[in-house]
Design an enzyme around this catalytic site. Structure first.
Site, PDB file in Angstrom:
ATOM      1  N   ALA A 113       0.832  -1.227  -0.054  1.00 16.17           N
ATOM      2  CA  ALA A 113      -0.051   0.007   0.102  1.00 16.17           C
ATOM      3  C   ALA A 113       0.836   1.203   0.095  1.00 16.17           C
ATOM      4  CB  ALA A 113      -0.981   0.087   1.246  1.00 16.17           C
ATOM      5  N   ARG A 184       3.592 -12.131   0.743  1.00 16.16           N
ATOM      6  CA  ARG A 184       3.889 -13.222   1.700  1.00 16.16           C
ATOM      7  C   ARG A 184       2.944 -14.417   1.576  1.00 16.16           C
ATOM      8  NH1 ARG A 184       7.569 -10.499   1.013  1.00 16.16           N
ATOM      9  NH2 ARG A 184       9.016  -9.638   2.581  1.00 16.16           N
ATOM     10  N   HIS A 236       7.978  -2.423  -7.055  1.00 13.65           N
ATOM     11  CA  HIS A 236       7.853  -1.957  -5.482  1.00 13.65           C
ATOM     12  C   HIS A 236       8.701  -0.850  -5.165  1.00 13.65           C
ATOM     13  CE1 HIS A 236       5.791  -5.866  -3.520  1.00 13.65           C
ATOM     14  NE2 HIS A 236       6.243  -6.211  -4.839  1.00 13.65           N
ATOM     15  N   GLU A 311      12.521  -2.794  -7.441  1.00 11.40           N
ATOM     16  CA  GLU A 311      12.517  -1.823  -6.455  1.00 11.40           C
ATOM     17  C   GLU A 311      13.104  -0.310  -6.824  1.00 11.40           C
ATOM     18  OE1 GLU A 311      11.718  -2.296  -2.912  1.00 11.40           O
ATOM     19  OE2 GLU A 311      11.283  -4.200  -2.867  1.00 11.40           O
TER      20      GLU A 311
HETATM   21  O1  0X9 Z   1       9.712  -7.847   1.049  1.00 14.57           O
HETATM   22  C1  0X9 Z   1       9.068  -7.510  -0.329  1.00 14.57           C
HETATM   23  O2  0X9 Z   1       8.106  -7.997  -0.461  1.00 14.57           O
HETATM   24  C2  0X9 Z   1       9.906  -6.707  -1.351  1.00 14.57           C
HETATM   25  N1  0X9 Z   1      10.314  -5.437  -0.730  1.00 14.57           N
HETATM   26  S1  0X9 Z   1       9.521  -4.250  -0.203  1.00 14.57           S
HETATM   27  O3  0X9 Z   1      10.533  -3.479   0.689  1.00 14.57           O
HETATM   28  N2  0X9 Z   1       9.005  -3.465  -1.453  1.00 14.57           N
HETATM   29  O4  0X9 Z   1       8.413  -4.869   0.528  1.00 14.57           O
HETATM   30  C3  0X9 Z   1      10.633  -7.421  -1.826  1.00 14.57           C
HETATM   31  C4  0X9 Z   1      10.104  -8.997  -2.756  1.00 14.57           C
HETATM   32  C5  0X9 Z   1      11.031  -9.714  -3.117  1.00 14.57           C
HETATM   33  N3  0X9 Z   1      10.660 -10.744  -3.464  1.00 14.57           N
HETATM   34  C6  0X9 Z   1      10.329 -11.889  -2.506  1.00 14.57           C
HETATM   35  N4  0X9 Z   1      10.807 -11.717  -1.205  1.00 14.57           N
HETATM   36  N5  0X9 Z   1       9.729 -12.979  -2.811  1.00 14.57           N
HETATM   37 ZN    ZN Z   2       6.854  -3.609  -1.777  1.00 10.12          ZN
END
Ligand code: 0X9
Ligand code: ZN
Length: 352
Positions: A113, A184, A236, A311
């Protein structure tokens, strides 16, 4: 700030130490052509959008470019908001005939968000693809979904205290804390390291894989076009990096060198805009473990070869990591689009 996010900030700011984000008064790469001046004028209008504006934009663009653009809806959020996207496909496209089918690329944004810059870049990409000089829609179908988490986004815009909201707005009736981290909640090694079973965590993975309607809607949509999809890019912020799988393990996929080489090519193009450098590497190495992401699912479960989390920046202005000042939006958007172009050219050459 929870531990994972704090770590992300520490890690990312360490990476960014010698990288100043200089916002130029005049971009030297632009030259002086009238086209460049027009483009600059357009870019100067870039701003953050409300959820209503995003939807309005998608429907408007469909009306304006009815030969090329088709708006679609993949489902609804917890609070019943529509999750929409547009397919951009040059006329002459030929749904139906397998010999004439084109490769496809998916670009999404807004899963988290508070990362307001991501939908800005998604809308900018749509505009650029529809602009006169783009031939990136010839031989490539685009599916762009600028807002995957509308409830969280609206909530983060509603009141100042909620500005840093990350998750969706799933209600927890037993616990005090609401919201699931959609990144997640995807069903590939769901529940693995870097995700939390604690509802109050901002990395809460939900009670079971695909418990959230937003993640389900997106997954069903991807599966419905999976045989054509050659690339998945998810926007992201704010680690200023191009990440490729895996996020659930410290291991890398067997084709990581191909993913890495293409990401470095994209990064080189991005850095041409204004000298900004982006980190390139596997998720776990750059930002830490995080199982249950849409990227891992797209590669691991669906089998899409080229999968990247882009990112966008933000940390160069630490106190406003998720809110880069409006005047920096044109540079961020242009940088991202230069990278997206490189990715798309590559996807274009992959036949379905
Ligand atoms: O943590 C995340 O979901 C992402 N970074 S954020 O700071 N935008 O929240 C990175 C996602 C990378 N991919 C996975 N963790 N599977
Ligand atoms: Zn993110």
């Amino acid at each position: 700030m929870n531990k994972a996010i704090a770590l992300l900030f520490v890690v990312a700011s360490a990476f960014c130490q010698e990288e100043q984000y200089d916002y130029p008064e005049n971009n030297q790469n632009e030259g002086n052509s009238s086209l460049a001046r027009e483009q600059q004028k357009e870019d100067a209008k870039l701003d953050y959008h409300t959820f209503e504006q995003i939807n309005h934009f998608l429907l408007d663009i469909e009306r304006q470019y009815n030969e090329t653009v088709k708006a679609f809806e993949i489902g609804h959020s917890v609070e019943g908001r529509p999750i929409r996207g547009v397919r951009i496909s040059s006329p002459g496209n030929s749904q139906g005939s397998p010999t004439l089918r084109k490769p496809a690329i998916i670009l999404d944004a807004g899963m988290h968000a508070r990362e307001w810059i991501a939908p800005v870049v998604a809308l900018y990409t749509i505009q650029q693809l529809l602009g006169n000089s783009s031939n990136l829609t010839d031989g490539l179908d685009w599916y762009i979904l600028p807002m995957l988490n509308p409830d969280g986004y609206v909530y983060s815009m509603d009141k100042q205290e909620a500005r840093l909201w990350r998750k969706n707005r799933a209600r927890s009736y037993i616990d005090v804390c609401d919201g699931v981290d959609l990144n997640r909640n995807f069903g590939y090694v769901w529940g693995g390291p870097g995700s939390s079973d604690e509802p109050c965590s901002s990395n809460y993975r939900g009670p079971y894989p695909f418990s959230e309607p937003e993640a389900v809607a997106f997954a069903r949509f991807v599966l419905s076009i999976a045989q054509d999809v050659k690339m998945y890019l998810t926007l992201h912020s704010a680690a200023q990096a191009i990440l490729y799988p895996w996020g659930y393990t410290e291991l890398v996929p067997q084709d990581w060198q191909e993913l890495d080489a293409l990401a470095r090519k994209a990064e080189a193009a991005m850095s041409q805009v204004n000298g900004t450098r982006y980190h390139v590497g596997p998720t776990t190495k750059l930002v830490g473990l995080g199982a249950g992401g849409s990227d891992d699912w797209a590669k691991g479960a669906v089998g899409i070869k080229y999968v990247y989390t882009l990112e966008l920046p933000g940390l160069f202005y630490p106190e406003r990591g998720f809110h880069p000042p409006t005047e920096t939006l044109p540079i961020i958007a242009r940088e991202a689009f230069e990278g997206i172009k490189i990715f798309a050219e590559h996807a274009k050459n992959k036949r379905p």
